[in-house]
Design an enzyme around this catalytic site. Structure first.
Site, PDB file in Angstrom:
ATOM      1  N   GLU A  38       6.207   4.719  24.731  1.00 63.43           N
ATOM      2  CA  GLU A  38       5.836   4.804  26.147  1.00 63.43           C
ATOM      3  C   GLU A  38       5.732   3.392  26.746  1.00 63.43           C
ATOM      4  OE1 GLU A  38       2.235   6.977  26.687  1.00 63.43           O
ATOM      5  OE2 GLU A  38       2.492   7.180  28.845  1.00 63.43           O
ATOM      6  N   GLY A  97      -3.374   9.144  33.234  1.00 66.37           N
ATOM      7  CA  GLY A  97      -4.630   9.871  33.266  1.00 66.37           C
ATOM      8  C   GLY A  97      -5.330   9.824  31.918  1.00 66.37           C
ATOM      9  N   ALA A  98      -4.531   9.826  30.822  1.00 74.52           N
ATOM     10  CA  ALA A  98      -5.149   9.902  29.494  1.00 74.52           C
ATOM     11  C   ALA A  98      -4.898   8.678  28.622  1.00 74.52           C
ATOM     12  CB  ALA A  98      -4.671  11.154  28.773  1.00 74.52           C
ATOM     13  N   SER A  99      -3.901   7.835  28.967  1.00 71.04           N
ATOM     14  CA  SER A  99      -3.727   6.610  28.175  1.00 71.04           C
ATOM     15  C   SER A  99      -3.236   5.485  29.073  1.00 71.04           C
ATOM     16  CB  SER A  99      -2.753   6.834  27.010  1.00 71.04           C
ATOM     17  OG  SER A  99      -1.432   6.863  27.475  1.00 71.04           O
ATOM     18  N   THR A 100      -3.312   4.272  28.538  1.00 71.40           N
ATOM     19  CA  THR A 100      -2.845   3.104  29.290  1.00 71.40           C
ATOM     20  C   THR A 100      -2.074   2.207  28.335  1.00 71.40           C
ATOM     21  OG1 THR A 100      -3.497   1.340  30.808  1.00 71.40           O
ATOM     22  CG2 THR A 100      -4.999   1.749  28.989  1.00 71.40           C
ATOM     23  N   GLN A 101      -1.008   1.572  28.838  1.00 73.54           N
ATOM     24  CA  GLN A 101      -0.145   0.744  27.994  1.00 73.54           C
ATOM     25  C   GLN A 101      -0.052  -0.686  28.536  1.00 73.54           C
ATOM     26  OE1 GLN A 101      -0.010   4.464  27.279  1.00 73.54           O
ATOM     27  NE2 GLN A 101       1.306   4.080  29.008  1.00 73.54           N
TER      28      GLN A 101
HETATM   29  N1  GTP Z   1      -4.679   8.713  44.295  1.00 73.49           N
HETATM   30  C1  GTP Z   1      -3.646   9.185  43.660  1.00 73.49           C
HETATM   31  N2  GTP Z   1      -3.777   9.437  42.380  1.00 73.49           N
HETATM   32  C2  GTP Z   1      -2.716   9.933  41.745  1.00 73.49           C
HETATM   33  C3  GTP Z   1      -1.474  10.165  42.373  1.00 73.49           C
HETATM   34  N3  GTP Z   1      -0.610  10.648  41.464  1.00 73.49           N
HETATM   35  C4  GTP Z   1      -1.297  10.714  40.315  1.00 73.49           C
HETATM   36  N4  GTP Z   1      -2.575  10.303  40.494  1.00 73.49           N
HETATM   37  C5  GTP Z   1      -3.635  10.211  39.502  1.00 73.49           C
HETATM   38  O1  GTP Z   1      -3.459   8.988  38.798  1.00 73.49           O
HETATM   39  C6  GTP Z   1      -3.682   9.184  37.397  1.00 73.49           C
HETATM   40  C7  GTP Z   1      -2.493   8.787  36.627  1.00 73.49           C
HETATM   41  O2  GTP Z   1      -1.415   9.552  37.045  1.00 73.49           O
HETATM   42  P1  GTP Z   1      -0.074   9.473  36.216  1.00 73.49           P
HETATM   43  O3  GTP Z   1       0.366   8.082  36.100  1.00 73.49           O
HETATM   44  O4  GTP Z   1       0.857  10.474  36.785  1.00 73.49           O
HETATM   45  O5  GTP Z   1      -0.625   9.937  34.786  1.00 73.49           O
HETATM   46  P2  GTP Z   1       0.018  10.905  33.732  1.00 73.49           P
HETATM   47  O6  GTP Z   1       1.420  10.457  33.501  1.00 73.49           O
HETATM   48  O7  GTP Z   1      -0.169  12.310  34.137  1.00 73.49           O
HETATM   49  O8  GTP Z   1      -0.897  10.631  32.451  1.00 73.49           O
HETATM   50  P3  GTP Z   1      -0.523   9.961  31.040  1.00 73.49           P
HETATM   51  O9  GTP Z   1       0.010  11.069  30.196  1.00 73.49           O
HETATM   52  O10 GTP Z   1      -1.800   9.418  30.531  1.00 73.49           O
HETATM   53  O11 GTP Z   1       0.483   8.904  31.307  1.00 73.49           O
HETATM   54  C8  GTP Z   1      -4.116  10.641  37.250  1.00 73.49           C
HETATM   55  O12 GTP Z   1      -5.514  10.650  37.296  1.00 73.49           O
HETATM   56  C9  GTP Z   1      -3.552  11.318  38.482  1.00 73.49           C
HETATM   57  O13 GTP Z   1      -4.348  12.415  38.862  1.00 73.49           O
HETATM   58  C10 GTP Z   1      -1.375   9.855  43.755  1.00 73.49           C
HETATM   59  O14 GTP Z   1      -0.341  10.007  44.381  1.00 73.49           O
HETATM   60  N5  GTP Z   1      -2.501   9.370  44.349  1.00 73.49           N
HETATM   61 CA    CA Z   2       2.264   8.553  32.567  1.00 69.02          CA
END
Ligand code: GTP
Ligand code: CA
EC number: 3.6.1.5
Length: 499
Positions: A174, A203-207
């Site tokens: 990732e 939402g659940a991990s950071t890289q």
């Molecule tokens: N404010 C805001 N938050 C968002 C938006 N889209 C996603 N998020 C939130 O930002 C966080 C990260 O979103 P993503 O990068 O899509 O995360 P993900 O790919 O689902 O999660 P991972 O599997 O950990 O990578 C989550 O808490 C989402 O609910 C947006 O358009 N606006």
């Molecule tokens: Ca992601």
């Protein structure tokens, strides 16, 4: 005179040869012009397509990429044509209803069928990559995670595209594919200029991924690529449970566990400096503790009364407790005993790094100003925040103070960015109209579209080649003409001499 006239008629260089040569020259010019016109006419573009589904912890997005068929190995040619956000939550939330995971993809896949020309469908690869949400589900319930993957696989196979697999990416992949994406889109890979580090907050991990100045002391954090003839030795680490949604749960659970009152009252009161003053919402204990990132605890009640205090410095102190920085077995660590060299060079910070900092208008301030503005924002009453942002979902809105403070603390205390190199972090969503994220790098890698060696480049550019060929041919024709005139002249002189 009559005699001379007779001799002229017998001259082998006379009229037929001249006519033949003139015709030859004209024909040559016509052919050359025709060829160069046809060659320079813009070819009808033949595009190819690829589909990648980013099955994240919070939601799934479908990305459609396109590239000119003849130029697939050139850097920077693949572009994002379309994205579709799947309705509802991420596929890992379908653990109790695996069939629902596959069904959830339907609308976006039908859209993909409409967007990609029908004659390209069967050759268009489709990949699904799942990230931290599915990693956590696999830890909690491996059978359920397999059922979810099987469900999305069955669903994707019903479309006319070329299904290439659905799998859970490792944290290393990732991070590394995110790095490839931002550097491919910035066209850094075939140039001697520096590369861009990649910071991804989900939402659940950071890289965190970058080329360090020092040796990589732990094998788990090292990844090597050879791209366009250059070797890249990358540092990468993915922190599972440190995406912003899981970090919020960890932070809330720590506050609950450390507060004695929490064990006695019903509902449990959680007084939280990371939420605005005036914010007061009832949540279930289950909604915080339903993750393998936190150990289960018994409370007096199943409900939490979540009360905001709006105190930025107390909020930061509480978030610092989420990072364990007390031990390090290497020369340097980020947190939780993970090796990390000093950050170096420019960084692109995307996903939630961008969503949050962009919403808070904090993408271009110094570190000190960022802290000041964030402190003011956190202390703003909840009622005012809601009034100022009528269109924004309350769940997102309520969490920006926490998320902004988490981002700041992760970057400064976790990854060791300082006020000096804060300006090197660029909060970005897209580069040249394509989203920054792991999906493009993943597809480029699986389709072998980034060759290890630089493709051979022609001696001169195409335009230069056409011009050169035309001028050179004209030059030869002029030479032929001159030779003809010379011969004609000398044979005339010879005839005269004979006479
Ligand atoms: N404010 C805001 N938050 C968002 C938006 N889209 C996603 N998020 C939130 O930002 C966080 C990260 O979103 P993503 O990068 O899509 O995360 P993900 O790919 O689902 O999660 P991972 O599997 O950990 O990578 C989550 O808490 C989402 O609910 C947006 O358009 N606006
Ligand atoms: Ca992601």
């Amino acid at each position: 005179m009559d005699e001379q006239g007779e001799v002229k008629v017998k001259n082998p260089w006379h009229r037929p040869a001249f006519i033949f040569l003139a015709a030859f020259i004209i024909l040559g010019i016509v052919i050359m012009v025709a060829i160069s016109v046809v060659q320079n006419k813009p070819l009808p573009q033949k595009y190819k397509y690829g589909i990648v589904l980013d099955a994240g912890s919070s939601h799934t997005s479908v990305f459609i990429y396109e590239w000119p068929a003849e130029k697939e190995n050139n850097t920077g040619m693949v572009q994002q044509k379309h994205t579709c956000n799947v309705k509802g939550k991420g596929i890992s939330s379908y653990d109790a209803d695996p069939d629902g995971a596959g069904k959830s993809l339907q609308d976006c896949m039908v859209e993909a069928k409409q967007i990609i020309p029908a004659h390209r469908h069967t050759e268009t690869p489709v990949y699904l990559g799942a990230t931290a949400g599915m990693r956590l589900l696999k830890m909690k319930d491996e059978a359920a995670s397999e059922k979810v993957l099987t469900s999305v696989e069955h669903s994707l196979k019903t479309y006319p595209f070329s299904y290439q697999g659905a799998r859970i990416l490792s944290g290393q992949e990732e991070g590394a594919f995110g790095w490839i994406t931002v550097n491919y889109l910035s066209e850094n890979l075939n140039k001697p200029t520096g590369t861009l580090g990649a910071l991804d907050l989900g939402g659940a991990s950071t890289q965190i991924t970058f080329i360090p100045q020092q040796d990589i002391e732990s094998n788990d954090n090292s990844i090597d690529f050879r791209l366009y003839g250059n070797d890249y030795h990358l540092y990468t680490h993915s922190f599972l449970c440190y995406g912003k949604d899981q970090a919020l749960k960890i932070s809330m659970s720590k506050k609950l566990v450390s507060s004695h009152a929490a064990y006695k009252t019903d509902p449990i009161e959680l007084r939280d400096p990371c939420f605005h003053p005036g914010y007061n919402t009832t949540k279930t204990v289950q909604s915080v503790f339903n993750t393998p990132c936190i150990k289960a605890v018994n409370f007096s009640s199943g409900y939490i009364s979540h009360v905001g205090l709006g105190n930025w410095s107390q909020c930061q102190q509480s978030i610092r407790k989420v990072f364990n920085t007390s031990r390090c077995a290497y020369s340097k660590c980020s947190f939780n005993e993970v090796f990390q060299p000093s950050v170096d060079g420019q960084f692109g910070a995307f996903s939630a790094f961008f969503f949050v900092m962009n919403f808070l208008n904090l993408t271009s301030d110094s570190l000190a100003t960022t802290k000041q503005k964030l402190a003011t924002y956190c202390s703003t009453p909840w009622g005012k925040i809601v009034k100022n942002h009528p269109g924004t979902k309350e769940k997102y809105l309520s969490e920006y103070c926490f998320s902004g403070t988490y981002i700041l603390t992760l970057l400064e205390d976790g990854y060791n960015f300082t006020s000096e190199n804060w300006k090197d972090i660029h909060f970005i969503k897209k580069i040249r109209d394509s989203d920054a994220g792991w999906t493009l790098g993943y597809m480029l890698n699986l389709t072998n579209m980034i060759p290890a060696e630089a493709p051979d480049t022609p001696l001169m550019p195409y335009g230069g080649y056409v011009t050169f060929m035309i001028l050179f041919t004209l030059f030869i024709l002029v030479l032929l003409l001159l030779a003809y005139l010379y011969f004609r002249q000398s044979s005339r002189k010879a005839q005269k001499g004979i006479i």
